[in-house]
Enzyme design. Sequence first.
Site, PDB file in Angstrom:
ATOM      1  N   ASP A 218       0.832  -1.195   0.000  1.00  0.00           N
ATOM      2  CA  ASP A 218       0.000   0.000   0.000  1.00  0.00           C
ATOM      3  C   ASP A 218       0.877   1.260   0.000  1.00  0.00           C
ATOM      4  O   ASP A 218       1.863   1.336   0.729  1.00  0.00           O
ATOM      5  CB  ASP A 218      -0.854  -0.040   1.276  1.00  0.00           C
ATOM      6  CG  ASP A 218      -1.967   0.973   1.299  1.00  0.00           C
ATOM      7  OD1 ASP A 218      -2.832   0.910   0.417  1.00  0.00           O
ATOM      8  OD2 ASP A 218      -1.989   1.821   2.221  1.00  0.00           O
TER       9      ASP A 218
ATOM     10  N   GLU B 297       1.773  -0.508  -4.842  1.00  0.00           N
ATOM     11  CA  GLU B 297       0.826   0.529  -5.246  1.00  0.00           C
ATOM     12  C   GLU B 297       1.622   1.833  -5.330  1.00  0.00           C
ATOM     13  O   GLU B 297       1.761   2.559  -4.352  1.00  0.00           O
ATOM     14  CB  GLU B 297      -0.320   0.677  -4.237  1.00  0.00           C
ATOM     15  CG  GLU B 297      -1.377   1.644  -4.730  1.00  0.00           C
ATOM     16  CD  GLU B 297      -2.143   2.366  -3.622  1.00  0.00           C
ATOM     17  OE1 GLU B 297      -3.251   2.833  -3.888  1.00  0.00           O
ATOM     18  OE2 GLU B 297      -1.633   2.489  -2.496  1.00  0.00           O
TER      19      GLU B 297
HETATM   20  C1  GLC Z   1      -4.274   2.945  -0.680  1.00  0.00           C
HETATM   21  C2  GLC Z   1      -5.482   2.055  -0.586  1.00  0.00           C
HETATM   22  C3  GLC Z   1      -6.636   2.886  -0.144  1.00  0.00           C
HETATM   23  C4  GLC Z   1      -6.325   3.442   1.234  1.00  0.00           C
HETATM   24  C5  GLC Z   1      -5.025   4.212   1.207  1.00  0.00           C
HETATM   25  C6  GLC Z   1      -4.522   4.477   2.586  1.00  0.00           C
HETATM   26  O1  GLC Z   1      -4.402   3.906  -1.661  1.00  0.00           O
HETATM   27  O2  GLC Z   1      -5.712   1.423  -1.822  1.00  0.00           O
HETATM   28  O3  GLC Z   1      -7.832   2.163  -0.111  1.00  0.00           O
HETATM   29  O4  GLC Z   1      -7.352   4.294   1.634  1.00  0.00           O
HETATM   30  O5  GLC Z   1      -4.004   3.507   0.553  1.00  0.00           O
HETATM   31  O6  GLC Z   1      -4.078   3.300   3.187  1.00  0.00           O
END
Ligand code: GLC
Length: 516
Positions: free
Chosen positions: A201, A262
């Site tokens: 994440d 991500e």
């Molecule tokens: C990422 C996740 C999202 C979350 C954010 C904070 O973007 O995909 O759902 O709110 O991180 O953890």
Amino acid sequence: MPSEWWRDAVVYEIYIRSYADSDGDGVGDLEGIRTHLDHLVDLGVDALWVTPFYPSPMADHGYDVADYTDVEPTFGDLAAFDRLLAAAHDRGLRVIVDLVPNHTSSEHAWFKEAVADPSSAMRERYLFRDGRDGGALPPNNWTSVFGGPAWSRDEASGQWYLHLFDSGQPDLDWRNPDVHEAWRGILRFWLDRGADGFRIDVAHGLYKSALLADEETVARPGGPGSNVGRPQVWDQPEVTDVFRDWRRITDSYDGDRMMVGEVFILDVDRVKRYVGDDRLHQAFNFTVFRTPWGAAALRATIETALDAFDPPTWVLSNHDLTRHVTRYGGGDLGRRRGLAVTAALLALPGSPYLYQGEELGLEESDVPPERRTDPTWFRTGGKVPGRDGCRTPIPWTAAGPGHGFTTGHPWLPFGADAATCAVDTTPAVLTAYRSMLSVRRSLRGSLGNRVTWLDTADDVLAFEREGGLVCVLNTAAEDVDVMAAGDILLATAQGASASGGVVTVPSASTVWLRRR
Ligand code: GLC
């Protein structure tokens, strides 16, 4: 099992709260996933990524983690995780666990100790700073991704702590070596349990610029409120070293474990710095979801990604984005376009990430204000609707108030298309996904990664993938004829035909041909 399986794996994202509820509390859980694995087998995916299932006060529905080595009781327990993993492996499915290293929950023991005892070592794991104007104002002008300031005041000490997301998600200080050491243990915990990989994440966010100075707020692509850009906040030079360290850990395990980051940066040249043999195995390629419907734009996006990554990932939807059927115009047209683009992505080299419900053709749900739960909605005072609309529960059955998802009251309401798109009605989109994934699987091993573009009309995107797979996507409002010889392997709409070296591709659809 093939080595480097992730390079062309089809990965299915499970947003755990909304997949399947086994105990009637209205929220999905690990046991619900285990008892619905056959859906994934029938669909033909290779792996599932499960969103966070750790103990959490749910300020951000699990992305606020209170303990990285346990399971939230609402979702089950560690034994339920082990059972899910074993059942998935029995079916040849890999399981990817979601790690959230940018921030903890404010309920995490580290943060609780940091607040209770400002002189403790735990304080140094977070970014506490004195405020400005004698402490009355936050230390800088940074804003939270969810809206409002990125700082909240710790009333006991009068200092402020940084949170790029909700105030219940304090950011960790990755300049502190203790944080690194603690995280090595967390990785090993899940690798020892048998996890096949990690989704990381906010991978681009771990480090912040050291000075924490004010940001220029005007020049951001996407406007002043946008989170794109932000050179002080995201993508600091030190961050890739974390993944070099983690790669040594994953490589020390057998079984081809992987990591996908991500990395929410739209400049692929920056994203590709995160990926490599000594770094992350993959990063999400978010450029496709930003690309409007149209052959030229799609081709440009695809070419850029193919140049940057060896090979890319493809993301059309996930639990943070408006569902693609809706983005492409909604209803039957949106479904048709969505299928056409999905078919093109599935024909390309690389690893597509699917999001639960897209295989049913679900649209973004219209969640009424009183049922909204996303922190974005609350922190912007309702200005930004938030992400609830792409997170409504999966309708397993057309009948019944809980649509086979739950015997209780679902935490979010079902979308208006729950009955028509339910799994047990076998919607046309589901049949199409099953065919696409089955044909893709049958071609596995016979295709290379080289892509050659074919000359066609402006509204048509056509390429041949090494090994003889020809893919033609027609974005025009009319059917088109394209010069391409081969046998039709698959068509996403009725009315496609091929003869005499010419293939007819209906409007808003894709055809796959096997070159003779
Ligand atoms: C990422 C996740 C999202 C979350 C954010 C904070 O973007 O995909 O759902 O709110 O991180 O953890």
